[in-house]
Scaffold this active site. Structure first.
Site, short mmCIF file in Angstrom:
data_model
loop_
_atom_site.label_atom_id
_atom_site.label_comp_id
_atom_site.label_asym_id
_atom_site.label_seq_id
_atom_site.Cartn_x
_atom_site.Cartn_y
_atom_site.Cartn_z
CD GLU A 519 40.28 43.69 42.33
OE1 GLU A 519 40.17 44.53 41.42
OE2 GLU A 519 40.21 42.47 42.12
CG ASP A 583 48.00 38.82 39.29
OD1 ASP A 583 47.03 39.03 40.05
OD2 ASP A 583 47.92 38.07 38.30
#
Length: 681
Positions: A519, A583
């Protein structure tokens, strides 16, 4: 019948979707004693050939996807465990008498009304008849527009995608944001592609529309004609739509107009009147995709009024089907559930109503949920983890060899300005104007819709409320919001396998640590990097640094474009770029933070694995998900997240510590030479 607030959120996953739970009991309280599933591994697979299958191969072979699910695995089982907890809360609330207007009364009676299928069956589609009668009374395209605009106040709006939220270039100010709308299928290519699968979906779509028209009183011949007309109209509408990749460019999708100027682009749409009917007092609007509204302007006059009425009727029925009698719900499931998603059976009624309660009055239900399922200790521990990763992220930015000092300072400023939200809001939303009774589910939904619309339009002219949440506390997900520059972790995801107090650091850092890093990295992905520390869409990069970023990002795009599954279906590296960057960056940051812990500095084995091996295996098992082919085909076209296998393999094969942890030779199938490894942050 639901008017949804649209937010530009970079979430962890599209589904609110974990591993087998091995628990022992201590003093009456369940305590987890195992945090890693060795039996799910397939050690016949070399970790250098396919790490996802090495970590999860046996589980993938043995796992059967439940008939009611699009897939199975981490998010799904956690979501299902969570929904059982919510169901217990709602059952208890619905069984007892509570003061009228109390949160317990509202959530309990909302749930009870949705579970009262006898009353719902008796009504059939009677609640929808007044709306259908309004459509019957339409005489020309101006009536169409008036019907559409007036309907939003009751949750019945159509054709306009819009919300009131931050102006991307003045992030402290709320603005009216319009976007493309008007279609039913997942995205524009479903109207034009001529492969067998897509043609089948279009045929089933026509069949579904025909059923809904028949169920509301049309003859089969009339219904078939109406359905064909609606498909043709939606195809014309879809022709004006931007693609999912085009929608990812925040600059191209930011177009500010004075209402009078936009009126000139769409001369047959009286925007002053329409905005008035929508209770929107503004002289400027933001239009994400002007091409859609220009096409709509032309189609309103060029298409027969009867066809527009057929389209509005279908949209009204289709939107209401979850709240209508069983024959409507069955028709919906046959198309959206079976054909689009590959489901074998519909979800149990109670699950649908729990989700509906959370979706409509979620911060009432959320208050009851966090009382029972989220502790202050969990919030404190999460804040510590977030702070640790933030420090590591800062250090990594400062050490970048490709970024100039000027841009580094701006990046650090943005990182330090992150608003961190964990568990649940500090200030709960009020639902005082939502009237909930036990005997009318449809009316309850209408009341919630009216409240949601009023809550949204009341923001116009007021400063942006940065305390507001875009997800409810029980949600099994997380997100980054660029216009607020916030990272948000609802209580629902702060459970095993993502987070567990009893787990060693390798498990928690490989799981929730990678989520936190993910995030955070959204703030600096190809979209997030275009927003400054205050959430404004504003270029803060030097030209040289921007070019270097794009060159590095292009390598990530090319890598993921090469990944295939099913019948040689390729991952769309452009569509998934932001999530892939998150990711890759998230795992690297989590690993570096893990190495600062005592376990990260040691070589003590647990379950036969070193700390580093355990970290990477924890990450891989978090993404242990098996999906239906039908669902995966839709995802490949619409989902900004890569399939789970590549969410694991893409990041790990770009990290040198991974190669060292598993002694992977250069001859391994997925070995990537150091010079070719990807990554930005």
């Amino acid at each position: 019948m639901k008017t949804k607030l649209s937010l530009s959120l970079a979430g962890l996953a599209l589904l609110a979707a974990c591993q087998n739970k091995d628990k022992g009991s201590t003093a009456g309280k369940e305590v987890r004693t195992e945090f890693f599933d060795k039996s799910g591994m397939d050690t016949t697979v070399n970790p250098g050939d396919n790490f996802f299958l090495y970590a999860n191969g046996q589980w993938m072979k043995k796992t059967q996807i439940p008939k009611t699910e699009t897939g199975w695995g981490s998010f799904y089982t956690l979501y299902n465990d969570n929904i059982k907890s919510l169901d217990e809360i709602l059952i208890n609330a619905s069984k007892e008498e509570h003061p009228k207007g109390s949160l317990e009364q509202k959530v309990g009676d909302f749930y009870a009304s949705g579970m009262d299928t006898v009353a719902i069956e008796k009504l059939s589609y009677t609640p929808l008849k007044p709306l259908l009668a309004k459509i019957d009374a339409i005489k020309d395209y101006k009536d169409v527009l008036n019907f559409v605009a007036e309907g939003y106040k009751d949750g019945n709006g159509d054709l306009f995608g819009f919300y009131v939220g931050p102006d991307d270039k003045i992030s402290t100010k709320n603005a009216v944001n319009f976007s493309q709308s008007g279609t039913t299928l997942p995205e524009r290519s479903y109207y034009f592609n001529n492969d067998a699968q897509t043609k089948k979906i279009r045929a089933e779509f026509v069949k579904y529309m025909t059923q809904l028209f028949v169920l509301t009183g049309s003859t089969k011949e009339e219904a078939a004609k109406y359905a064909d007309n609606v498909l043709k109209l939606e195809t014309s509408i879809a022709n004006s739509h931007s693609t999912p990749v085009e929608l990812r460019d925040p600059q191209k999708n930011y177009n500010k107009y004075y209402v009078g100027d936009f009126q000139k682009l769409t001369p047959d749409m009286d925007w002053k009147t329409l905005l008035g009917k929508m209770e929107l007092k503004t002289d400027t609007i933001l239009v994400g995709q002007p091409k859609y509204y220009q096409a709509l302007n032309n189609l309103l006059k060029s298409q027969p009024i009867e066809v527009w009425k057929e389209k509005l009727k279908f949209d009204a029925i289709n939107s209401a089907t979850p709240a209508l009698s069983k024959d409507f719900r069955k028709a919906r499931f046959e198309f959206f559930g079976k054909t689009i998603q590959g489901l074998k059976e519909p979800k149990e009624r109670w699950k649908a109503i729990v989700s509906s309660t959370d979706g409509n009055i979620g911060e009432l239900l959320g208050q009851l949920y966090v009382k029972e399922h989220f502790t202050p200790e969990a919030k404190k521990r999460m804040l510590e983890l977030v702070d640790n990763l933030q420090k590591v992220y800062r250090s990594r930015i400062e050490k970048l060899d490709w970024m100039s000092p000027a841009t580094k300072q701006k990046a650090v400023d943005k990182l330090q300005a992150f608003i961190k939200k964990i568990g649940y809001p500090d200030k709960w939303k009020k639902y005082d104007d939502v009237d909930i009774t036990r005997d009318n589910y449809y009316a309850n939904l209408q009341s919630a819709d009216k409240h949601a619309y009023k809550e949204m339009v009341d923001k116009l002219g007021k400063p942006v409320d940065k305390t507001e949440w875009g997800m409810t506390p029980p949600t099994v997900n997380a997100y980054y919001n660029p216009s607020i520059n916030e990272i948000v972790f609802p209580a629902g995801i702060l459970q095993f396998p993502f987070f567990d107090f009893g787990a060693d650091d390798a498990i928690n850092y490989g799981a929730i640590g990678a989520v936190i890093g993910h995030e955070m990295t959204h703030g600096f992905d190809d979209q997030g990097r275009q927003y400054d520390k205050d959430g404004n869409l504003k270029d803060w990069w030097t030209a040289g640094d921007a070019t270097k970023f794009k060159d590095k990002a292009k390598k990530v795009t090319d890598l993921y474009n090469g990944f295939t599954l099913l019948d040689n279906q390729h991952v769309n590296g452009e569509l998934t770029l932001g999530e892939n960057l998150a990711d890759i960056g998230g795992l690297a940051i989590a690993y570096e933070a893990f190495k600062l812990t005592p376990q990260g500095k040691s070589d003590k084995k647990i379950d036969g694995f070193t700390p580093d091996q355990r970290f990477f295996l924890s990450f891989a098992q978090v993404w242990r998900i098996k999906s239906r082919d039908e669902s995966m085909r839709v995802r490949l076209k619409t989902d900004p997240h890569s399939p789970e296998m590549f969410r694991v393999n893409g990041p790990v094969y770009s990290m040198e510590p991974f190669y060292k942890a598993f002694n992977i030779p250069a001859t391994a199938k997925m070995y990537v030479a150091p010079a070719n490894r990807v990554g930005v942050w």
